[in-house]
Design a protein around this motif. Structure first.
Motif, PDB file in Angstrom:
ATOM      1  N   SER A 184     -49.390 -32.185  35.465  1.00 33.02           N
ATOM      2  CA  SER A 184     -49.165 -32.219  36.913  1.00 33.02           C
ATOM      3  C   SER A 184     -50.029 -31.173  37.622  1.00 33.02           C
ATOM      4  O   SER A 184     -50.571 -31.426  38.702  1.00 33.02           O
ATOM      5  N   HIS A 185     -50.190 -30.012  37.022  1.00 35.07           N
ATOM      6  CA  HIS A 185     -51.037 -28.965  37.600  1.00 35.07           C
ATOM      7  C   HIS A 185     -52.492 -29.439  37.623  1.00 35.07           C
ATOM      8  O   HIS A 185     -53.212 -29.227  38.613  1.00 35.07           O
ATOM      9  N   ARG A 186     -52.915 -30.095  36.563  1.00 40.45           N
ATOM     10  CA  ARG A 186     -54.276 -30.607  36.500  1.00 40.45           C
ATOM     11  C   ARG A 186     -54.510 -31.653  37.593  1.00 40.45           C
ATOM     12  O   ARG A 186     -55.579 -31.698  38.204  1.00 40.45           O
ATOM     13  N   HIS A 187     -53.508 -32.477  37.860  1.00 39.88           N
ATOM     14  CA  HIS A 187     -53.615 -33.479  38.932  1.00 39.88           C
ATOM     15  C   HIS A 187     -53.815 -32.785  40.287  1.00 39.88           C
ATOM     16  O   HIS A 187     -54.672 -33.185  41.084  1.00 39.88           O
ATOM     17  N   ARG A 188     -53.028 -31.747  40.542  1.00 36.23           N
ATOM     18  CA  ARG A 188     -53.136 -31.012  41.806  1.00 36.23           C
ATOM     19  C   ARG A 188     -54.490 -30.345  41.927  1.00 36.23           C
ATOM     20  O   ARG A 188     -55.127 -30.391  42.979  1.00 36.23           O
ATOM     21  N   MET A 189     -54.919 -29.695  40.851  1.00 35.56           N
ATOM     22  CA  MET A 189     -56.190 -28.990  40.889  1.00 35.56           C
ATOM     23  C   MET A 189     -57.360 -29.959  41.075  1.00 35.56           C
ATOM     24  O   MET A 189     -58.410 -29.592  41.614  1.00 35.56           O
ATOM     25  N   ALA A 190     -57.171 -31.201  40.665  1.00 36.50           N
ATOM     26  CA  ALA A 190     -58.214 -32.212  40.843  1.00 36.50           C
ATOM     27  C   ALA A 190     -58.280 -32.689  42.290  1.00 36.50           C
ATOM     28  O   ALA A 190     -59.238 -33.343  42.679  1.00 36.50           O
ATOM     29  N   GLY A 191     -57.241 -32.357  43.103  1.00 37.53           N
ATOM     30  CA  GLY A 191     -57.282 -32.704  44.518  1.00 37.53           C
ATOM     31  C   GLY A 191     -56.169 -33.589  45.023  1.00 37.53           C
ATOM     32  O   GLY A 191     -56.169 -33.965  46.198  1.00 37.53           O
ATOM     33  N   ALA A 192     -55.220 -33.953  44.172  1.00 34.92           N
ATOM     34  CA  ALA A 192     -54.130 -34.821  44.629  1.00 34.92           C
ATOM     35  C   ALA A 192     -53.361 -34.152  45.775  1.00 34.92           C
ATOM     36  O   ALA A 192     -53.077 -32.964  45.720  1.00 34.92           O
ATOM     37  N   SER A 193     -53.040 -34.924  46.802  1.00 34.95           N
ATOM     38  CA  SER A 193     -52.250 -34.415  47.923  1.00 34.95           C
ATOM     39  C   SER A 193     -50.786 -34.269  47.538  1.00 34.95           C
ATOM     40  O   SER A 193     -50.114 -33.344  47.973  1.00 34.95           O
ATOM     41  N   GLN A 194     -50.292 -35.221  46.764  1.00 36.88           N
ATOM     42  CA  GLN A 194     -48.919 -35.160  46.281  1.00 36.88           C
ATOM     43  C   GLN A 194     -48.902 -35.470  44.796  1.00 36.88           C
ATOM     44  O   GLN A 194     -49.679 -36.311  44.325  1.00 36.88           O
ATOM     45  N   VAL A 195     -48.000 -34.794  44.088  1.00 37.06           N
ATOM     46  CA  VAL A 195     -47.755 -35.079  42.680  1.00 37.06           C
ATOM     47  C   VAL A 195     -46.252 -35.158  42.500  1.00 37.06           C
ATOM     48  O   VAL A 195     -45.526 -34.229  42.858  1.00 37.06           O
ATOM     49  N   LEU A 196     -45.778 -36.280  41.998  1.00 40.54           N
ATOM     50  CA  LEU A 196     -44.364 -36.443  41.717  1.00 40.54           C
ATOM     51  C   LEU A 196     -44.190 -36.354  40.207  1.00 40.54           C
ATOM     52  O   LEU A 196     -44.832 -37.098  39.463  1.00 40.54           O
ATOM     53  N   LEU A 197     -43.363 -35.417  39.785  1.00 38.06           N
ATOM     54  CA  LEU A 197     -43.092 -35.187  38.376  1.00 38.06           C
ATOM     55  C   LEU A 197     -41.659 -35.632  38.113  1.00 38.06           C
ATOM     56  O   LEU A 197     -40.746 -35.220  38.841  1.00 38.06           O
ATOM     57  N   ALA A 198     -41.450 -36.503  37.131  1.00 42.86           N
ATOM     58  CA  ALA A 198     -40.115 -37.052  36.903  1.00 42.86           C
ATOM     59  C   ALA A 198     -39.760 -37.045  35.424  1.00 42.86           C
ATOM     60  O   ALA A 198     -40.625 -37.181  34.554  1.00 42.86           O
ATOM     61  N   MET A 221     -44.329 -32.384  44.640  1.00 38.18           N
ATOM     62  CA  MET A 221     -45.130 -31.256  45.123  1.00 38.18           C
ATOM     63  C   MET A 221     -46.135 -31.803  46.123  1.00 38.18           C
ATOM     64  O   MET A 221     -46.808 -32.805  45.862  1.00 38.18           O
ATOM     65  N   ASN A 222     -46.199 -31.154  47.262  1.00 36.87           N
ATOM     66  CA  ASN A 222     -47.096 -31.569  48.328  1.00 36.87           C
ATOM     67  C   ASN A 222     -48.041 -30.420  48.646  1.00 36.87           C
ATOM     68  O   ASN A 222     -47.596 -29.311  48.929  1.00 36.87           O
ATOM     69  N   GLU A 223     -49.315 -30.676  48.608  1.00 36.51           N
ATOM     70  CA  GLU A 223     -50.324 -29.666  48.928  1.00 36.51           C
ATOM     71  C   GLU A 223     -50.702 -29.804  50.398  1.00 36.51           C
ATOM     72  O   GLU A 223     -51.008 -30.901  50.868  1.00 36.51           O
ATOM     73  N   HIS A 224     -50.704 -28.702  51.129  1.00 32.43           N
ATOM     74  CA  HIS A 224     -51.080 -28.746  52.547  1.00 32.43           C
ATOM     75  C   HIS A 224     -52.564 -29.041  52.719  1.00 32.43           C
ATOM     76  O   HIS A 224     -52.961 -29.660  53.705  1.00 32.43           O
ATOM     77  N   ARG A 225     -53.371 -28.559  51.813  1.00 32.44           N
ATOM     78  CA  ARG A 225     -54.822 -28.798  51.865  1.00 32.44           C
ATOM     79  C   ARG A 225     -55.389 -28.502  53.260  1.00 32.44           C
ATOM     80  O   ARG A 225     -56.131 -29.274  53.842  1.00 32.44           O
ATOM     81  N   GLY A 226     -54.976 -27.345  53.808  1.00 38.43           N
ATOM     82  CA  GLY A 226     -55.485 -26.901  55.099  1.00 38.43           C
ATOM     83  C   GLY A 226     -54.644 -27.313  56.293  1.00 38.43           C
ATOM     84  O   GLY A 226     -54.839 -26.807  57.390  1.00 38.43           O
ATOM     85  N   ALA A 227     -53.711 -28.236  56.116  1.00 40.22           N
ATOM     86  CA  ALA A 227     -52.827 -28.657  57.210  1.00 40.22           C
ATOM     87  C   ALA A 227     -51.822 -27.536  57.482  1.00 40.22           C
ATOM     88  O   ALA A 227     -51.518 -26.731  56.597  1.00 40.22           O
TER      89      ALA A 227
END
Length: 165
Positions: free
Chosen positions: A51-65, A73-79
């Motif tokens: 999941s961390h690798r997905h985020r670091m690759a640029g995903a805006s959201q990652v749902l871990l289940a 997890m939601n990344e603001h990415r500057g917002a």
């Protein structure tokens, strides 16, 4: 949605009061959710995990289940940081949402206050703070509860929200 906050300065006892209130309300049969504001960067993910690798690759959201829980997890990415109202709208319906932090928002709150921290009370200058939970007797224009009297604080919150339990 019934919303009530716990606010105060660092080391005032907010998290302990929140934890006890959640247990108290759940023990009374209520469904409770919480929101916690962090004033610093935090991460619930771990480097090297998928999941961390997905985020670091640029995903805006990652749902871990898993079979036990899920986390989005939601990344603001500057917002800009979402408002409290926007975050509340993301929660599933429950009987009560307890909010830790968000001092400046206009929801009703109880202030946790410990004399030993040396911080001033917020309540005298904030009408959204309806009561204070303190480790010291105080003379205020609103109710003051013992910081460890969780049942009394819970009763106050339920009465204010006009919730019977």
């Amino acid at each position: 949605m019934n919303v009530f906050g716990v606010t105060g300065w660092k080391n005032a006892g907010k998290t302990g009061l929140m934890e006890r209130l959640v247990a108290e309300f759940c023990g009374r049969g209520l469904r409770v959710s919480t929101l916690k504001h962090a004033h610093h960067s935090f991460d619930v993910d771990h480097p090297g995990k998928d999941s961390h690798r997905h985020r670091m690759a640029g995903a805006s959201q990652v749902l871990l289940a898993s079979t036990e829980r899920w986390a989005l997890m939601n990344e603001h990415r500057g917002a800009p940081e979402p408002s409290l109202a926007a975050l509340l709208a993301k929660l599933d319906p429950v009987d009560l949402v307890l909010i830790e932090g968000w001092k400046r928002d206009k929801h009703p709150k109880v202030e946790a206050w410990r004399a030993e921290t040396g911080n001033p009370l917020i309540a005298p200058n904030d009408p959204t703070i309806l009561a204070v939970a303190s480790d010291t007797a105080l003379e205020l224009d609103r109710p003051v509860f013992d910081l460890d009297d969780t049942a009394a604080v819970a009763d106050f919150i339920l009465a204010h929200l006009e919730m019977a339990r």
